[in-house]
Enzyme design. Structure first.
Site, PDB file in Angstrom:
ATOM      1  N   TYR A  60       0.829  -1.220   0.000  1.00  0.00           N
ATOM      2  CA  TYR A  60       0.000   0.000   0.000  1.00  0.00           C
ATOM      3  C   TYR A  60       0.857   1.260   0.000  1.00  0.00           C
ATOM      4  O   TYR A  60       0.462   2.285  -0.562  1.00  0.00           O
ATOM      5  CB  TYR A  60      -1.001  -0.042   1.174  1.00  0.00           C
ATOM      6  CG  TYR A  60      -2.113  -1.029   0.896  1.00  0.00           C
ATOM      7  CD1 TYR A  60      -2.079  -2.316   1.425  1.00  0.00           C
ATOM      8  CD2 TYR A  60      -3.153  -0.705   0.020  1.00  0.00           C
ATOM      9  CE1 TYR A  60      -3.067  -3.242   1.116  1.00  0.00           C
ATOM     10  CE2 TYR A  60      -4.143  -1.616  -0.287  1.00  0.00           C
ATOM     11  CZ  TYR A  60      -4.091  -2.893   0.246  1.00  0.00           C
ATOM     12  OH  TYR A  60      -5.057  -3.819  -0.080  1.00  0.00           O
ATOM     13  N   ARG A  63       1.416   1.853  -3.598  1.00  0.00           N
ATOM     14  CA  ARG A  63       0.227   2.367  -4.282  1.00  0.00           C
ATOM     15  C   ARG A  63      -0.031   3.809  -3.879  1.00  0.00           C
ATOM     16  O   ARG A  63      -0.468   4.633  -4.682  1.00  0.00           O
ATOM     17  CB  ARG A  63      -0.989   1.491  -3.966  1.00  0.00           C
ATOM     18  CG  ARG A  63      -0.866   0.107  -4.592  1.00  0.00           C
ATOM     19  CD  ARG A  63      -2.080  -0.737  -4.340  1.00  0.00           C
ATOM     20  NE  ARG A  63      -3.269  -0.201  -4.966  1.00  0.00           N
ATOM     21  CZ  ARG A  63      -4.504  -0.620  -4.640  1.00  0.00           C
ATOM     22  NH1 ARG A  63      -4.658  -1.531  -3.702  1.00  0.00           N
ATOM     23  NH2 ARG A  63      -5.551  -0.108  -5.245  1.00  0.00           N
ATOM     24  N   GLN A  93     -15.345   2.853  -5.757  1.00  0.00           N
ATOM     25  CA  GLN A  93     -14.632   1.686  -5.231  1.00  0.00           C
ATOM     26  C   GLN A  93     -13.141   2.024  -5.099  1.00  0.00           C
ATOM     27  O   GLN A  93     -12.375   1.248  -4.556  1.00  0.00           O
ATOM     28  CB  GLN A  93     -14.779   0.487  -6.175  1.00  0.00           C
ATOM     29  CG  GLN A  93     -16.225   0.031  -6.341  1.00  0.00           C
ATOM     30  CD  GLN A  93     -16.353  -0.950  -7.480  1.00  0.00           C
ATOM     31  OE1 GLN A  93     -16.240  -2.167  -7.288  1.00  0.00           O
ATOM     32  NE2 GLN A  93     -16.560  -0.435  -8.675  1.00  0.00           N
ATOM     33  N   ASN A  94     -12.754   3.184  -5.615  1.00  0.00           N
ATOM     34  CA  ASN A  94     -11.344   3.565  -5.651  1.00  0.00           C
ATOM     35  C   ASN A  94     -10.868   4.072  -4.292  1.00  0.00           C
ATOM     36  O   ASN A  94     -11.629   4.702  -3.554  1.00  0.00           O
ATOM     37  CB  ASN A  94     -11.111   4.648  -6.708  1.00  0.00           C
ATOM     38  CG  ASN A  94     -11.485   4.145  -8.095  1.00  0.00           C
ATOM     39  OD1 ASN A  94     -11.584   2.943  -8.320  1.00  0.00           O
ATOM     40  ND2 ASN A  94     -11.732   5.064  -9.016  1.00  0.00           N
ATOM     41  N   HIS A 111     -14.401   1.073  -0.558  1.00  0.00           N
ATOM     42  CA  HIS A 111     -13.283   0.170  -0.245  1.00  0.00           C
ATOM     43  C   HIS A 111     -12.158   0.851   0.511  1.00  0.00           C
ATOM     44  O   HIS A 111     -11.032   0.348   0.545  1.00  0.00           O
ATOM     45  CB  HIS A 111     -12.763  -0.469  -1.544  1.00  0.00           C
ATOM     46  CG  HIS A 111     -13.780  -1.362  -2.174  1.00  0.00           C
ATOM     47  ND1 HIS A 111     -13.747  -1.709  -3.506  1.00  0.00           N
ATOM     48  CD2 HIS A 111     -14.893  -1.957  -1.664  1.00  0.00           C
ATOM     49  CE1 HIS A 111     -14.773  -2.505  -3.779  1.00  0.00           C
ATOM     50  NE2 HIS A 111     -15.495  -2.665  -2.680  1.00  0.00           N
ATOM     51  N   THR A 178     -15.634   0.399 -14.129  1.00  0.00           N
ATOM     52  CA  THR A 178     -15.626  -0.751 -13.235  1.00  0.00           C
ATOM     53  C   THR A 178     -16.086  -1.995 -13.969  1.00  0.00           C
ATOM     54  O   THR A 178     -16.995  -1.960 -14.786  1.00  0.00           O
ATOM     55  CB  THR A 178     -16.515  -0.526 -11.989  1.00  0.00           C
ATOM     56  OG1 THR A 178     -16.550  -1.725 -11.202  1.00  0.00           O
ATOM     57  CG2 THR A 178     -17.935  -0.126 -12.358  1.00  0.00           C
TER      58      THR A 178
HETATM   59  N1  APR Z   1     -11.716   4.530 -18.988  1.00  0.00           N
HETATM   60  C1  APR Z   1     -12.804   3.876 -18.505  1.00  0.00           C
HETATM   61  N2  APR Z   1     -12.789   2.577 -18.116  1.00  0.00           N
HETATM   62  C2  APR Z   1     -11.609   1.934 -18.236  1.00  0.00           C
HETATM   63  C3  APR Z   1     -10.431   2.545 -18.716  1.00  0.00           C
HETATM   64  C4  APR Z   1     -10.519   3.902 -19.112  1.00  0.00           C
HETATM   65  N3  APR Z   1      -9.450   4.568 -19.593  1.00  0.00           N
HETATM   66  N4  APR Z   1      -9.434   1.613 -18.705  1.00  0.00           N
HETATM   67  C5  APR Z   1      -9.975   0.474 -18.211  1.00  0.00           C
HETATM   68  N5  APR Z   1     -11.283   0.664 -17.934  1.00  0.00           N
HETATM   69  C6  APR Z   1     -12.261  -0.289 -17.408  1.00  0.00           C
HETATM   70  C7  APR Z   1     -11.956  -1.746 -17.706  1.00  0.00           C
HETATM   71  O1  APR Z   1     -12.480  -2.113 -18.970  1.00  0.00           O
HETATM   72  C8  APR Z   1     -12.709  -2.424 -16.565  1.00  0.00           C
HETATM   73  O2  APR Z   1     -14.073  -2.637 -16.896  1.00  0.00           O
HETATM   74  O3  APR Z   1     -12.225  -0.164 -16.001  1.00  0.00           O
HETATM   75  C9  APR Z   1     -12.623  -1.408 -15.423  1.00  0.00           C
HETATM   76  C10 APR Z   1     -11.607  -1.787 -14.361  1.00  0.00           C
HETATM   77  O4  APR Z   1     -12.062  -2.967 -13.746  1.00  0.00           O
HETATM   78  P1  APR Z   1     -11.229  -3.532 -12.513  1.00  0.00           P
HETATM   79  O5  APR Z   1      -9.781  -3.493 -12.838  1.00  0.00           O
HETATM   80  O6  APR Z   1     -11.884  -4.815 -12.112  1.00  0.00           O
HETATM   81  O7  APR Z   1     -11.471  -2.418 -11.368  1.00  0.00           O
HETATM   82  P2  APR Z   1     -12.734  -2.285 -10.419  1.00  0.00           P
HETATM   83  O8  APR Z   1     -13.986  -2.697 -11.132  1.00  0.00           O
HETATM   84  O9  APR Z   1     -12.682  -0.910  -9.870  1.00  0.00           O
HETATM   85  O10 APR Z   1     -12.399  -3.346  -9.248  1.00  0.00           O
HETATM   86  C11 APR Z   1     -13.318  -3.398  -8.179  1.00  0.00           C
HETATM   87  O11 APR Z   1     -11.819  -4.911  -7.036  1.00  0.00           O
HETATM   88  O12 APR Z   1      -9.645  -5.392  -6.505  1.00  0.00           O
HETATM   89  C12 APR Z   1     -10.815  -4.891  -6.010  1.00  0.00           C
HETATM   90  O13 APR Z   1     -11.074  -3.359  -4.272  1.00  0.00           O
HETATM   91  C13 APR Z   1     -10.626  -3.469  -5.588  1.00  0.00           C
HETATM   92  O14 APR Z   1     -12.119  -1.599  -5.822  1.00  0.00           O
HETATM   93  C14 APR Z   1     -11.529  -2.688  -6.519  1.00  0.00           C
HETATM   94  C15 APR Z   1     -12.561  -3.715  -6.906  1.00  0.00           C
END
Ligand code: APR
Length: 237
Positions: A60, A63, A93-94, A111, A178
């Protein structure tokens, strides 16, 4: 006849790692995602914390450094512009603070937050992190080791009930960046009223089942969100 100002419509935005991708902060499940490089069970679970606190703190701290070096992008800034016309509530969720640094006022972090630490004997003792690291030996006011103020896999999501209530009262609902695969957070979409217009912005196809009134915008956040915001600011209602 007194002019009665129309109350602002409630606009709720549910964001994930994708909205911060163009600020240089890695997502989790894209091809270069964080979970490609790190094993969740070694850095983001209570068991990992019990097993190797230094490894978790280091993960962390790294990050947090990334977040400190990042800036809000056009997507974060577009959401701030919406506040001119709408009562905007951001549910993210960020763990980064880019929404706040862009100027958004109402942000719920489901989160946790990378710039805060928390006592390990009393979860209500939360502290801003001065500088940018939590180290072994950093303790709370009651002498216990500080931990990241992050919700790990397998832990409760304290703000979830509030988030469901906010979603259930949305007049407009936007999902951006997401993959909608992590619960209970992803379940928020099921609380949005059927009749509420919904928008989903993502450069990739996202599986969303049975959501009525959904418009999918296949774009990166920094392109799709400013476009949508301009549309929403220029509608008559
Ligand atoms: N603009 C918009 N969306 C994007 C971009 C972009 N430039 N680049 C990637 N993405 C999309 C991807 O296609 C995907 O659908 O963002 C999403 C990211 O998904 P994840 O990596 O799974 O992130 P997230 O959904 O926030 O994860 C949820 O999982 O690991 C845990 O706690 C952590 O809060 C996180 C949770």
């Amino acid at each position: 006849m007194s002019m009665s100002k129309q109350p602002k419509q409630k606009l709720v935005v549910f964001t994930g790692a994708g909205i911060s991708a163009e600020s240089g902060i890695r997502t989790f499940r894209d091809s270069d995602g964080l979970w490609e490089e790190f094993n969740i069970s070694e850095v983001a679970t209570p068991e990992a914390w019990q097993k190797n606190k230094a490894l978790v703190l280091g993960f962390y701290n790294k990050r947090r450094q990334q977040v400190l070096n990042a800036s809000p992008n056009a997507a974060h800034k577009a959401l701030v512009k919406l506040e001119l016309k709408y009562d905007v509530h951001i549910i993210t969720q960020n763990i980064d603070d880019l929404h706040e640094r862009a100027g958004s006022k109402n942000v719920i972090h489901l989160h946790g937050e990378i710039n805060k630490s928390r006592s390990t004997v009393d979860e209500n003792l939360v502290y801003p992190i001065k500088g940018d690291t939590i180290k072994l030996g950093d303790t709370c006011e009651r002498g216990s080791q500080l931990r990241p103020h992050i919700v790990w896999f397998g832990e409760m999501v304290p703000m979830m009930e509030i988030a469901y209530e906010v979603a259930a009262s949305a007049d407009i609902f936007i999902v951006v960046g997401t993959s909608l695969v992590v619960y209970p957070a992803a379940g928020i979409v099921d609380y949005v009223p059927t009749a509420t217009p919904k928008y989903l912005i993502d450069p990739h196809e996202i599986q969303v089942h049975g959501l009525a009134n959904l418009k999918f915008i296949k774009e990166k956040a920094s392109i799709g969100l400013p476009q949508l915001v301009n549309e929403l600011l220029n509608t008559s209602n």
